[in-house]
Scaffold this motif. Structure first.
Motif, PDB file in Angstrom:
ATOM      1  N   ILE A  83      17.319  39.356  27.802  1.00 31.32           N
ATOM      2  CA  ILE A  83      16.492  38.244  27.331  1.00 31.32           C
ATOM      3  C   ILE A  83      15.805  37.646  28.552  1.00 31.32           C
ATOM      4  N   SER A  84      14.488  37.582  28.511  1.00 32.80           N
ATOM      5  CA  SER A  84      13.735  36.989  29.615  1.00 32.80           C
ATOM      6  C   SER A  84      13.648  35.483  29.421  1.00 32.80           C
ATOM      7  N   ALA A  85      13.927  34.743  30.480  1.00 37.07           N
ATOM      8  CA  ALA A  85      13.856  33.280  30.422  1.00 37.07           C
ATOM      9  C   ALA A  85      13.519  32.739  31.798  1.00 37.07           C
ATOM     10  N   GLU A  86      12.641  31.761  31.816  1.00 36.55           N
ATOM     11  CA  GLU A  86      12.259  31.146  33.090  1.00 36.55           C
ATOM     12  C   GLU A  86      13.458  30.514  33.776  1.00 36.55           C
ATOM     13  N   ALA A  87      14.364  29.938  32.978  1.00 35.52           N
ATOM     14  CA  ALA A  87      15.546  29.270  33.528  1.00 35.52           C
ATOM     15  C   ALA A  87      16.717  29.488  32.585  1.00 35.52           C
ATOM     16  N   ALA A  88      17.924  29.249  33.082  1.00 41.49           N
ATOM     17  CA  ALA A  88      19.122  29.417  32.261  1.00 41.49           C
ATOM     18  C   ALA A  88      20.132  28.333  32.595  1.00 41.49           C
ATOM     19  N   VAL A  89      20.860  27.910  31.569  1.00 41.47           N
ATOM     20  CA  VAL A  89      21.973  26.979  31.737  1.00 41.47           C
ATOM     21  C   VAL A  89      23.195  27.596  31.076  1.00 41.47           C
ATOM     22  N   VAL A  90      24.265  27.723  31.831  1.00 41.20           N
ATOM     23  CA  VAL A  90      25.506  28.304  31.332  1.00 41.20           C
ATOM     24  C   VAL A  90      26.464  27.174  30.953  1.00 41.20           C
ATOM     25  N   CYS A  91      26.795  27.097  29.667  1.00 45.25           N
ATOM     26  CA  CYS A  91      27.702  26.067  29.144  1.00 45.25           C
ATOM     27  C   CYS A  91      28.815  26.786  28.384  1.00 45.25           C
ATOM     28  N   ALA A  92      29.696  27.442  29.109  1.00 41.61           N
ATOM     29  CA  ALA A  92      30.667  28.350  28.501  1.00 41.61           C
ATOM     30  C   ALA A  92      32.028  27.698  28.268  1.00 41.61           C
TER      31      ALA A  92
END
Length: 375
Positions: free
Chosen positions: A185-194
């Motif tokens: 999945i292409s995304a400019e930014a990512a936030v991991v909330c696992a």
């Protein structure tokens, strides 16, 4: 060709949904990715109480106030029922009364009240026995966590165009791309909330944060038909768990007395926090036992400690225990929320306490503003 988004959020618990909302409100195209078919971690298993009173002064208190405001907006727009509002902390001991009265006079206690025994008994006839007073905060609200998470996710999808990729495991996160079990999945930014899975992604970085996992025993019980609480209810055992009370008069004396009178409760992190559902049943939590790999087994001895405190406050044993379950969450004694930046366009956010629901929306606004700017 890979899907393309402005933001990929890993995890569909309350922290992940909060980041999706903050980014969607900022006009960003968002995808939320979760390995399960629905939210199934701490967000769905804990009490659903959004607290304001008792947070550490400063940043965490401001986050709780802001998150509570957003919760009210989201509940109204996503058709999430607010089960009740307000929190009563019952002081069973004079040392607790000293602390609660002192807190009510602080900035963090703005809008709250402390009632001496005569007024407390008159205003709160549900509380039995020889009590030293009752602290009342009007700010708290409670939702049913399992149904609330599902409704908020559906609303984000329908009203804000947030895409969801359920039953999809995230294998890796880099600037510009998220690798998943169903393709990139292409995304400019990512936030991991696992949530409490802080070993799958960026484990080496998070190992320095002093994180462990915590197990909490929970119960749903029934009293007689028509029984109604004024809001959420906690006993003075909860005072020792609230950072906003740590430096106040009476806390040290309360701790010493509890160590003498209820050592098993302190050893097992037992509090008695009771919330009511629309059907009249009561959700009762809980305990706190830290373990890198919490076992899945419910201890009757710990349940008995929780229900003993329940009876001491409400003067009744439950008529029926309808369900029991285990909740787990990430915990750090150093920071209640951890925000890490492995790279310029990636953030890792861990609610390292039981305050995830109470801080998520404010933390998300801060994180999204940092990634994309406030404009």
């Amino acid at each position: 060709m890979a899907d393309t988004f402005d933001l990929a959020v890993v995890g569909a618990g309350v922290m992940g949904l909060a980041h999706a909302l903050a980014a969607a409100r900022a006009g960003r195209r968002v995808v939320v990715i979760d390995r399960d078919a629905r939210a199934n971690g701490a967000s769905a298993r804990m009490s659903g109480l959004v607290t304001v009173a008792g947070h550490a002064p400063g940043q965490m208190w401001r986050r709780a106030k802001r998150s509570r405001e957003v919760w009210a907006e989201v509940c109204a727009q996503a058709s999430v029922r607010i089960e009740h509002e307000g929190l009563a902390i019952v002081a069973r001991r004079p040392e607790a009364a000293t602390t609660l009265e002192a807190f009510a006079a602080t900035e963090g206690g703005a809008g709250s009240s402390f009632y001496l025994p005569d007024d407390a008994h008159a205003l709160f006839p549900q509380f039995k026995g020889d009590i030293a007073g009752v602290f009342w905060s009007p700010d708290e609200l409670r939702v049913e966590p399992r149904s609330a998470m599902a409704k908020i996710a559906s609303w984000l999808e329908e009203a804000h165009g947030v895409a969801f990729r359920w039953e999809t495991a995230v294998i890796g996160v880099e600037d510009g791309e998220v690798s998943t079990s169903r393709g990139p999945i292409s995304a400019e930014a990512a936030v991991v909330c696992a949530g409490d899975d802080f070993r799958s992604l960026f484990a080496e970085r998070l190992s320095a944060a002093g994180l462990t996992r915590v197990k909490s025993q929970m119960l749903r019980v029934r009293l007689e038909d028509g029984y109604e609480l004024p809001g959420a209810v906690a006993s003075d055992l909860a005072i020792l768990r609230l950072p906003g009370f740590e430096e106040l008069d009476g806390v040290a004396a309360l701790r010493a007395r509890l160590e003498a009178e209820q050592p098993e409760c302190l050893a097992n992190g037992v509090v008695c926090l009771v919330s009511q559902s629309a059907d009249g049943s009561l959700v009762v939590s809980g305990s706190r036992q830290a373990d890198p790999t919490p076992d899945p087994f419910q201890s009757q001895a710990i349940d008995d400690l929780i229900l003993g405190e329940f009876e001491a406050v409400l003067g009744k044993r439950p008529k029926q225990v309808t369900s029991r379950w285990i909740g787990t969450y990430a915990f750090s004694s150093e920071r209640p929320v951890i925000v890490d930046a492995p790279s310029e366009r990636v953030r890792v956010v861990v609610a390292a306490s039981a305050a995830g629901a109470s801080s998520a929306f404010a933390v998300a606004e801060e994180t999204i503003a940092g990634l994309f700017g406030k404009g």
